[in-house]
Motif scaffolding. Structure first.
Motif, PDB file in Angstrom:
ATOM      1  N   ASN A 143       0.848  -1.189   0.000  1.00 40.84           N
ATOM      2  CA  ASN A 143       0.000   0.000   0.000  1.00 40.84           C
ATOM      3  C   ASN A 143       0.888   1.245   0.000  1.00 40.84           C
ATOM      4  O   ASN A 143       1.582   1.519   0.979  1.00 40.84           O
ATOM      5  CB  ASN A 143      -0.893   0.001   1.243  1.00 40.84           C
ATOM      6  CG  ASN A 143      -1.899   1.146   1.229  1.00 40.84           C
ATOM      7  OD1 ASN A 143      -1.792   2.075   0.438  1.00 40.84           O
ATOM      8  ND2 ASN A 143      -2.862   1.081   2.143  1.00 40.84           N
ATOM      9  N   PRO A 144       0.881   2.029  -1.065  1.00 44.54           N
ATOM     10  CA  PRO A 144       1.769   3.198  -1.155  1.00 44.54           C
ATOM     11  C   PRO A 144       1.438   4.298  -0.167  1.00 44.54           C
ATOM     12  O   PRO A 144       2.256   5.194   0.055  1.00 44.54           O
ATOM     13  CB  PRO A 144       1.582   3.673  -2.602  1.00 44.54           C
ATOM     14  CG  PRO A 144       0.235   3.168  -3.007  1.00 44.54           C
ATOM     15  CD  PRO A 144       0.062   1.857  -2.282  1.00 44.54           C
ATOM     16  N   THR A 145       0.248   4.259   0.432  1.00 43.86           N
ATOM     17  CA  THR A 145      -0.121   5.297   1.402  1.00 43.86           C
ATOM     18  C   THR A 145       0.280   4.927   2.829  1.00 43.86           C
ATOM     19  O   THR A 145       0.151   5.749   3.736  1.00 43.86           O
ATOM     20  CB  THR A 145      -1.640   5.562   1.366  1.00 43.86           C
ATOM     21  OG1 THR A 145      -2.343   4.408   1.834  1.00 43.86           O
ATOM     22  CG2 THR A 145      -2.099   5.903  -0.044  1.00 43.86           C
ATOM     23  N   LYS A 205      -0.229   3.701   8.526  1.00 47.32           N
ATOM     24  CA  LYS A 205       0.103   2.281   8.458  1.00 47.32           C
ATOM     25  C   LYS A 205      -0.965   1.435   9.149  1.00 47.32           C
ATOM     26  O   LYS A 205      -1.356   1.708  10.282  1.00 47.32           O
ATOM     27  CB  LYS A 205       1.457   2.011   9.121  1.00 47.32           C
ATOM     28  CG  LYS A 205       2.649   2.500   8.326  1.00 47.32           C
ATOM     29  CD  LYS A 205       3.943   2.195   9.082  1.00 47.32           C
ATOM     30  CE  LYS A 205       5.161   2.625   8.290  1.00 47.32           C
ATOM     31  NZ  LYS A 205       6.423   2.373   9.035  1.00 47.32           N
ATOM     32  N   GLU A 206      -1.423   0.399   8.463  1.00 44.57           N
ATOM     33  CA  GLU A 206      -2.381  -0.529   9.061  1.00 44.57           C
ATOM     34  C   GLU A 206      -1.679  -1.345  10.152  1.00 44.57           C
ATOM     35  O   GLU A 206      -0.460  -1.502  10.144  1.00 44.57           O
ATOM     36  CB  GLU A 206      -2.938  -1.489   8.009  1.00 44.57           C
ATOM     37  CG  GLU A 206      -3.500  -0.827   6.771  1.00 44.57           C
ATOM     38  CD  GLU A 206      -2.451  -0.585   5.690  1.00 44.57           C
ATOM     39  OE1 GLU A 206      -2.854  -0.213   4.573  1.00 44.57           O
ATOM     40  OE2 GLU A 206      -1.242  -0.755   5.974  1.00 44.57           O
ATOM     41  N   ALA A 207      -2.480  -1.884  11.074  1.00 45.50           N
ATOM     42  CA  ALA A 207      -1.893  -2.693  12.143  1.00 45.50           C
ATOM     43  C   ALA A 207      -2.909  -3.692  12.653  1.00 45.50           C
ATOM     44  O   ALA A 207      -4.109  -3.427  12.707  1.00 45.50           O
ATOM     45  CB  ALA A 207      -1.417  -1.806  13.303  1.00 45.50           C
ATOM     46  N   ASN A 249      -5.488   6.794  11.237  1.00 42.93           N
ATOM     47  CA  ASN A 249      -6.208   7.890  10.592  1.00 42.93           C
ATOM     48  C   ASN A 249      -7.699   7.615  10.455  1.00 42.93           C
ATOM     49  O   ASN A 249      -8.469   8.505  10.117  1.00 42.93           O
ATOM     50  CB  ASN A 249      -5.589   8.231   9.239  1.00 42.93           C
ATOM     51  CG  ASN A 249      -5.615   7.081   8.245  1.00 42.93           C
ATOM     52  OD1 ASN A 249      -6.026   5.964   8.588  1.00 42.93           O
ATOM     53  ND2 ASN A 249      -5.166   7.340   7.028  1.00 42.93           N
ATOM     54  N   SER A 250      -8.135   6.379  10.738  1.00 39.30           N
ATOM     55  CA  SER A 250      -9.574   6.072  10.697  1.00 39.30           C
ATOM     56  C   SER A 250     -10.330   6.747  11.834  1.00 39.30           C
ATOM     57  O   SER A 250     -11.574   6.810  11.800  1.00 39.30           O
ATOM     58  CB  SER A 250      -9.798   4.562  10.748  1.00 39.30           C
ATOM     59  OG  SER A 250      -9.341   4.017  11.974  1.00 39.30           O
ATOM     60  N   MET A 251      -9.603   7.266  12.831  1.00 43.94           N
ATOM     61  CA  MET A 251     -10.278   7.941  13.942  1.00 43.94           C
ATOM     62  C   MET A 251     -10.996   9.207  13.489  1.00 43.94           C
ATOM     63  O   MET A 251     -11.835   9.740  14.226  1.00 43.94           O
ATOM     64  CB  MET A 251      -9.287   8.260  15.061  1.00 43.94           C
ATOM     65  CG  MET A 251      -8.816   7.023  15.826  1.00 43.94           C
ATOM     66  SD  MET A 251      -7.788   7.383  17.286  1.00 43.94           S
ATOM     67  CE  MET A 251      -6.216   7.781  16.497  1.00 43.94           C
ATOM     68  N   VAL A 252     -10.699   9.708  12.284  1.00 49.58           N
ATOM     69  CA  VAL A 252     -11.360  10.917  11.799  1.00 49.58           C
ATOM     70  C   VAL A 252     -12.831  10.668  11.477  1.00 49.58           C
ATOM     71  O   VAL A 252     -13.609  11.625  11.356  1.00 49.58           O
ATOM     72  CB  VAL A 252     -10.661  11.474  10.536  1.00 49.58           C
ATOM     73  CG1 VAL A 252      -9.207  11.786  10.831  1.00 49.58           C
ATOM     74  CG2 VAL A 252     -10.786  10.518   9.354  1.00 49.58           C
ATOM     75  N   PHE A 253     -13.240   9.423  11.351  1.00 48.84           N
ATOM     76  CA  PHE A 253     -14.622   9.137  10.970  1.00 48.84           C
ATOM     77  C   PHE A 253     -15.622   9.468  12.074  1.00 48.84           C
ATOM     78  O   PHE A 253     -16.786   9.725  11.794  1.00 48.84           O
ATOM     79  CB  PHE A 253     -14.767   7.683  10.540  1.00 48.84           C
ATOM     80  CG  PHE A 253     -14.192   7.402   9.181  1.00 48.84           C
ATOM     81  CD1 PHE A 253     -14.845   7.835   8.042  1.00 48.84           C
ATOM     82  CD2 PHE A 253     -12.995   6.730   9.041  1.00 48.84           C
ATOM     83  CE1 PHE A 253     -14.316   7.589   6.779  1.00 48.84           C
ATOM     84  CE2 PHE A 253     -12.455   6.481   7.788  1.00 48.84           C
ATOM     85  CZ  PHE A 253     -13.117   6.916   6.655  1.00 48.84           C
ATOM     86  N   ASP A 254     -15.169   9.459  13.332  1.00 51.04           N
ATOM     87  CA  ASP A 254     -16.058   9.886  14.416  1.00 51.04           C
ATOM     88  C   ASP A 254     -15.222  10.100  15.675  1.00 51.04           C
ATOM     89  O   ASP A 254     -14.287   9.334  15.952  1.00 51.04           O
ATOM     90  CB  ASP A 254     -17.144   8.840  14.695  1.00 51.04           C
ATOM     91  CG  ASP A 254     -18.259   9.400  15.574  1.00 51.04           C
ATOM     92  OD1 ASP A 254     -19.151  10.084  15.031  1.00 51.04           O
ATOM     93  OD2 ASP A 254     -18.216   9.171  16.801  1.00 51.04           O
TER      94      ASP A 254
END
Length: 371
Positions: free
Chosen positions: A274-276, A283-285, A293-298
């Motif tokens: 994944n280039p991002t 980075k996924e974990a 960065n998924s914390m931005v969803f709520d």
């Protein structure tokens, strides 16, 4: 093995020993001035100390469940540099030590996030307090709620268990609740059906999914107005038949997703293709390959991290996602209620061929079972 041989080397170093703050919080700081604490630990007492039977039982159960676990941070009695003193690692006036340290070793199964949560959920009357990973949970102060712990040692290599000072409690060697009863699946269980080319989900993964869902708040699974995971899989697994069915659907999605994303590896690192995935925040974990960065969803997602880790930075998210199984499951479940776009295999409908209504029914049966 004698009690003396269980003495932990880490208790011989000042920087690795600090639960006085917890004692003061529980008993009050004036108790430190009592004559008893200035003279309780004579040389004779140190030679003849005993461990509380309840804690020997706890240690024996953990050793039986996880025979290959590391024990380098285990400990019972403090050395002469720390005793006499206020710590429960020092013998009481009956010569009994009422504290135990257990090493965190999730790789070999001894996951203290899970063990401490089971003991807290059981509301065991023997517990005075538990210190683990920068938090303290007392049975008397804000009972059974985790709070920040500000002692010198954050206790992230081991958990500290203190039991009550009453002999009837500290010598009660009945079984502790430290795990869910193991789920027995038939060889033909749909839950063991392969996912893509990843093989079958491990039984212990199924076990912890069900354990989490049994105690999870119903609000995680209730209807909302988002286009969420329930909207996305309704055609495959719907229509919904109440909260138990919705829980089972969530578990089935996570069974397949974890296989697809990481082959059910709790410690999985980020996707190098994944280039991002270039920073701690992108980075996924872990088993579900969520990234910070998924914390931005709520805002509630960041608050979930804060409630467990005491902080909200991206490195803490990555570490916790790989080390705390209950957090990893709940975070993913809550994230899927806000968006399906964070997980490519869901967004692209790649997990759908392996979703099964029969597996949902089997999860429902397991959730309904009291054994």
């Amino acid at each position: 093995m004698s009690n003396q041989s269980i003495q932990s080397s880490h208790l011989q170093k000042q920087e690795h020993f600090d639960d006085q703050a917890a004692y003061i919080e529980t008993m009050g700081d004036t108790s430190l001035n009592r004559p008893y604490y200035k003279s309780m630990l004579t040389h004779l007492a140190r030679q003849n100390w005993q461990s509380a039977r309840s804690l020997l039982k706890l240690k024996a159960q953990i050793d039986e469940l996880y025979p290959s676990r590391q024990r380098n941070s285990d400990g019972i009695i403090g050395d002469s540099a720390h005793c006499p003193g206020s710590s429960d690692h020092c013998p009481n006036n009956a010569g009994v030590v009422t504290a135990l340290d257990i090493t965190h070793d999730p790789i070999n199964g001894c996951d203290l996030n899970t063990i401490t949560e089971h003991i807290i959920n059981s509301r065991d009357l023997r517990i005075k307090y538990i210190i683990w990973n920068g938090r303290i949970c007392s049975s008397t102060i804000d009972p059974w709620q985790w709070r920040n712990y500000n002692g010198q040692n954050p206790h992230n290599a081991h958990a500290h268990f203190s039991v009550m000072g009453s002999r009837a409690l500290y010598d009660d060697d009945s079984d502790w609740v430290i795990s869910e009863p193991e789920i027995i699946l038939s060889p033909n269980s749909v839950l063991l059906s392969p996912v893509y080319n990843r093989g079958s989900a491990p039984i212990d993964f199924i076990n912890i999914l069900v354990s989490w869902a049994r105690n999870a708040d119903n609000e995680i699974f209730n209807w909302n107005a988002n286009y969420d995971i329930y909207s996305h899989v309704r055609q495959d697994l719907g229509p919904w038949q109440g909260i138990m069915h919705r829980k089972a659907v969530m578990l089935e999605v996570m069974r397949v997703l974890a296989g697809y994303e990481s082959s059910w590896n709790w410690q999985a690192e980020h996707d190098i293709t994944n280039p991002t995935s270039t920073s701690d925040c992108t980075k996924e974990a872990g088993i579900f390959q969520c990234s910070a960065n998924s914390m931005v969803f709520d805002a509630s997602l960041k608050e979930l991290l804060r409630s467990v880790a005491g902080k909200t930075d991206c490195q803490s998210f990555r570490n916790l996602t790989k080390s705390n199984k209950y957090f990893a499951i709940e975070y993913c479940a809550r994230l899927l209620r806000f968006t399906i776009n964070h997980h490519g295999p869901i967004k692209r409908y790649e997990i759908h061929p392996w979703l099964s209504k029969e597996a949902v029914q089997e999860f429902t049966n397991l959730l309904s079972s009291t054994t």
